[in-house]
Motif scaffolding. Structure first.
Motif, PDB file in Angstrom:
ATOM      1  N   THR A   1      -4.141   7.311   1.263  1.00  0.00           N
ATOM      2  CA  THR A   1      -3.521   6.012   1.075  1.00  0.00           C
ATOM      3  C   THR A   1      -4.269   5.252  -0.006  1.00  0.00           C
ATOM      4  O   THR A   1      -5.457   5.502  -0.245  1.00  0.00           O
ATOM      5  CB  THR A   1      -3.494   5.208   2.392  1.00  0.00           C
TER       6      THR A   1
ATOM      7  N   ALA B   1       0.861  -1.176   0.000  1.00  0.00           N
ATOM      8  CA  ALA B   1       0.000   0.000   0.000  1.00  0.00           C
ATOM      9  C   ALA B   1       0.900   1.229   0.000  1.00  0.00           C
ATOM     10  O   ALA B   1       2.031   1.191   0.496  1.00  0.00           O
ATOM     11  CB  ALA B   1      -0.903   0.006   1.222  1.00  0.00           C
ATOM     12  N   MET B   2       0.391   2.299  -0.571  1.00  0.00           N
ATOM     13  CA  MET B   2       1.159   3.542  -0.653  1.00  0.00           C
ATOM     14  C   MET B   2       0.402   4.661   0.031  1.00  0.00           C
ATOM     15  O   MET B   2      -0.837   4.706   0.015  1.00  0.00           O
ATOM     16  CB  MET B   2       1.412   3.914  -2.113  1.00  0.00           C
ATOM     17  N   GLY B   3       1.160   5.570   0.611  1.00  0.00           N
ATOM     18  CA  GLY B   3       0.525   6.700   1.278  1.00  0.00           C
ATOM     19  C   GLY B   3       1.235   7.998   0.962  1.00  0.00           C
ATOM     20  O   GLY B   3       2.403   8.009   0.560  1.00  0.00           O
ATOM     21  N   TRP B   4       0.496   9.076   1.115  1.00  0.00           N
ATOM     22  CA  TRP B   4       1.067  10.430   1.034  1.00  0.00           C
ATOM     23  C   TRP B   4       0.857  11.110   2.385  1.00  0.00           C
ATOM     24  O   TRP B   4      -0.240  11.037   2.965  1.00  0.00           O
ATOM     25  CB  TRP B   4       0.401  11.257  -0.054  1.00  0.00           C
TER      26      TRP B   4
ATOM     27  N   THR C   1      -9.112   3.432  -1.578  1.00  0.00           N
ATOM     28  CA  THR C   1      -8.414   4.647  -1.181  1.00  0.00           C
ATOM     29  C   THR C   1      -9.050   5.214   0.082  1.00  0.00           C
ATOM     30  O   THR C   1     -10.206   4.933   0.390  1.00  0.00           O
ATOM     31  CB  THR C   1      -8.452   5.714  -2.283  1.00  0.00           C
TER      32      THR C   1
ATOM     33  N   CYS D   1       5.976  10.531   0.185  1.00  0.00           N
ATOM     34  CA  CYS D   1       5.272   9.282  -0.096  1.00  0.00           C
ATOM     35  C   CYS D   1       5.912   8.179   0.731  1.00  0.00           C
ATOM     36  O   CYS D   1       7.058   8.291   1.173  1.00  0.00           O
ATOM     37  CB  CYS D   1       5.288   8.933  -1.575  1.00  0.00           C
TER      38      CYS D   1
ATOM     39  N   TYR E   1       4.081   2.437   7.819  1.00  0.00           N
ATOM     40  CA  TYR E   1       4.842   2.547   6.577  1.00  0.00           C
ATOM     41  C   TYR E   1       6.323   2.330   6.857  1.00  0.00           C
ATOM     42  O   TYR E   1       6.893   2.945   7.754  1.00  0.00           O
ATOM     43  CB  TYR E   1       4.610   3.912   5.934  1.00  0.00           C
TER      44      TYR E   1
ATOM     45  N   PHE F   1      -1.072  12.596   7.911  1.00  0.00           N
ATOM     46  CA  PHE F   1      -1.590  11.695   6.888  1.00  0.00           C
ATOM     47  C   PHE F   1      -2.482  12.449   5.916  1.00  0.00           C
ATOM     48  O   PHE F   1      -3.297  13.292   6.332  1.00  0.00           O
ATOM     49  CB  PHE F   1      -2.401  10.579   7.543  1.00  0.00           C
TER      50      PHE F   1
ATOM     51  N   GLY G   1      -0.227   0.255   4.832  1.00  0.00           N
ATOM     52  CA  GLY G   1      -1.327   1.176   4.608  1.00  0.00           C
ATOM     53  C   GLY G   1      -1.942   1.703   5.888  1.00  0.00           C
ATOM     54  O   GLY G   1      -1.508   1.350   6.979  1.00  0.00           O
TER      55      GLY G   1
END
Length: 121
Positions: free
Chosen positions: A50, A33-36, A58, A96, A108, A47, A101
């Motif tokens: 994600t 999973a990716m997050g900003w 999302t 990022c 992360y 946060f 997630g």
């Protein structure tokens, strides 16, 4: 190991748009999973959004919901953050991250170096 490199940050006027990119290399990008997140001076890392490994799920912070959109292209090993209707309070370093997630920093394992976004009034 996953290496992440953000790009796309710059100075923009309030009301403008930017698209941030985060290019991944190393271990299989699509496993994560990716997050900003973002961090303004003197504040904790916040946060923003994600996206699941498949891209089908999302989640967004209330502060940016409806203005920012997260997406990913697993074929290009890249995750994006489209930011519209930018406000001066969006000024921060944007990061990022790759992991399991969710909204918490501790979920992360890998982080980029960040890209500066400055919104002028």
């Amino acid at each position: 190991q996953v290496q992440l490199v953000e790009s796309g940050g710059k100075l923009v006027q309030a009301g403008g748009s930017l698209r941030l990119s985060c290019a991944a290399s190393g271990r299989t990008f699509s496993n994560y999973a990716m997050g900003w997140f973002r961090q303004a001076p003197g504040k904790e890392r916040e946060f923003l959004a994600t996206i699941a490994w498949s891209g089908g799920i999302t989640n967004y912070a209330d502060s940016i919901k409806g203005r920012f959109t997260i997406s990913r292209d697993n074929a290009k090993n890249t995750v994006y953050l489209q930011m519209n209707s930018l406000k001066p309070e969006d000024t921060a370093v944007y990061y990022c991250a790759a992991g399991v997630g969710g909204v918490y920093v501790r979920k992360y394992d890998y982080w980029g170096q960040g890209t500066q976004v400055t919104v002028s009034s």
